[in-house]
Design a protein around this motif. Sequence first.
Motif, short mmCIF file in Angstrom:
data_model
loop_
_atom_site.label_atom_id
_atom_site.label_comp_id
_atom_site.label_asym_id
_atom_site.label_seq_id
_atom_site.Cartn_x
_atom_site.Cartn_y
_atom_site.Cartn_z
N GLU A 30 20.05 38.38 -3.74
CA GLU A 30 21.00 38.66 -2.66
C GLU A 30 22.16 39.44 -3.27
O GLU A 30 22.75 39.03 -4.26
CB GLU A 30 21.51 37.35 -2.07
CG GLU A 30 20.45 36.57 -1.29
CD GLU A 30 20.09 37.25 0.03
OE1 GLU A 30 20.87 38.13 0.47
OE2 GLU A 30 19.05 36.91 0.59
N SER A 31 22.45 40.57 -2.71
CA SER A 31 23.52 41.36 -3.31
C SER A 31 24.24 42.18 -2.26
O SER A 31 23.69 42.50 -1.21
CB SER A 31 22.95 42.29 -4.39
OG SER A 31 22.13 43.28 -3.80
N ALA A 32 25.48 42.51 -2.61
CA ALA A 32 26.26 43.36 -1.73
C ALA A 32 25.64 44.74 -1.63
O ALA A 32 25.76 45.41 -0.61
CB ALA A 32 27.69 43.46 -2.27
N LEU A 33 24.95 45.16 -2.70
CA LEU A 33 24.31 46.48 -2.71
C LEU A 33 23.25 46.56 -1.62
O LEU A 33 23.15 47.58 -0.92
CB LEU A 33 23.69 46.75 -4.08
CG LEU A 33 22.93 48.08 -4.23
CD1 LEU A 33 23.86 49.26 -3.97
CD2 LEU A 33 22.28 48.18 -5.60
N PHE A 34 22.47 45.50 -1.47
CA PHE A 34 21.42 45.49 -0.45
C PHE A 34 22.03 45.68 0.94
O PHE A 34 21.56 46.49 1.74
CB PHE A 34 20.64 44.18 -0.51
CG PHE A 34 19.65 44.01 0.62
CD1 PHE A 34 18.49 44.77 0.66
CD2 PHE A 34 19.90 43.11 1.66
CE1 PHE A 34 17.58 44.63 1.71
CE2 PHE A 34 19.00 42.96 2.69
CZ PHE A 34 17.84 43.73 2.72
N GLU A 35 23.11 44.96 1.23
CA GLU A 35 23.76 45.07 2.54
C GLU A 35 24.36 46.45 2.74
O GLU A 35 24.31 47.01 3.85
CB GLU A 35 24.84 43.99 2.68
CG GLU A 35 24.30 42.57 2.78
CD GLU A 35 23.36 42.39 3.97
OE1 GLU A 35 23.60 43.01 5.02
OE2 GLU A 35 22.38 41.64 3.84
N MET A 36 24.89 47.02 1.67
CA MET A 36 25.49 48.34 1.77
C MET A 36 24.42 49.40 2.05
O MET A 36 24.60 50.25 2.93
CB MET A 36 26.22 48.68 0.47
CG MET A 36 26.93 50.04 0.50
SD MET A 36 27.69 50.47 -1.09
CE MET A 36 26.23 50.95 -2.00
N ILE A 37 23.32 49.32 1.32
CA ILE A 37 22.22 50.28 1.51
C ILE A 37 21.63 50.13 2.91
O ILE A 37 21.32 51.12 3.58
CB ILE A 37 21.13 50.08 0.43
CG1 ILE A 37 21.67 50.47 -0.95
CG2 ILE A 37 19.88 50.88 0.76
CD1 ILE A 37 22.05 51.91 -1.10
#
Length: 285
Positions: free
Chosen positions: A225-232
Amino acid sequence: MKIKKLLNNNAITVMNEQNKEIVIMGKGIAFKKKSGDLVEEEKIEKIFSLDNQQLSDKLKALLSEIPIEHMELSEEIINYAKLHLAKKLHDNIYVSLTDHISFALERHANGLPIKNAMLWEIKRFYKDEFDIGKAALLIIEAKMGVTLPEDEAGYIALHLVNAELNEEMHNIVSITKIMNDILNIVKHHFRLEYDEESLIYYRLITHLKFFAQRLLNDSPAVNQESALFEMIKQQYAEAFTCVEKIRVYIHSIYNRFLTDEEMLYLTIHIERITKEKQKKEIGDT
């Protein structure tokens, strides 16, 4: 060195200094010999030492059935592939490719060619390996005086991919199908035609190859779970929508759930492909 086992007139096994059985080849090296006789070292042409005992046993069984010329032919093609592909090939190539080439030559002699139903996909996804396959046909023609059809270049290419990924051949066929299906999902979602000569397309193909391998081996990328996934997900919304279609396809056909990590990288690669298309369209106007 003493002969341990006779495979045919041109192949024997011996025990090396590490007490490991190795295969030695040379024209007439076993002629009028028996187990326990000394090896005529001046007749040694090739030495094969495979780390995997099961592979070694398969190679010994194969060499007892085929002409030495077929093994030499296969080795020349493998050496050519190693030089021009610059990729590590698993030792299984010595058994699988040799067996295939010998069988292909036997089928040709009997007038029994086999069509390669995956030839188009092989040309598309495994261009480097297919080029080696075409070169292999020229080697076969020069050495054996036999002209094999392009279909065989495709089969040789698959054996090379098999050795690169260290997979069973049926898995390579499945990997190719998964790649083709995903590319078709992307193609129809964005109504695009791929530039198959572009670096971005090559990167996508490479990613899909290993993605499909992980899928079939049930070894997904680590789910983080990462902020990068949500951003992408937000930044590349249309590419992510396409990946959602891929997720549904994977689950319906293979009963696998994609991790966020897998969806993240698929989204990035698909976004790159669509951006490349847009740049090309702008450049053409």
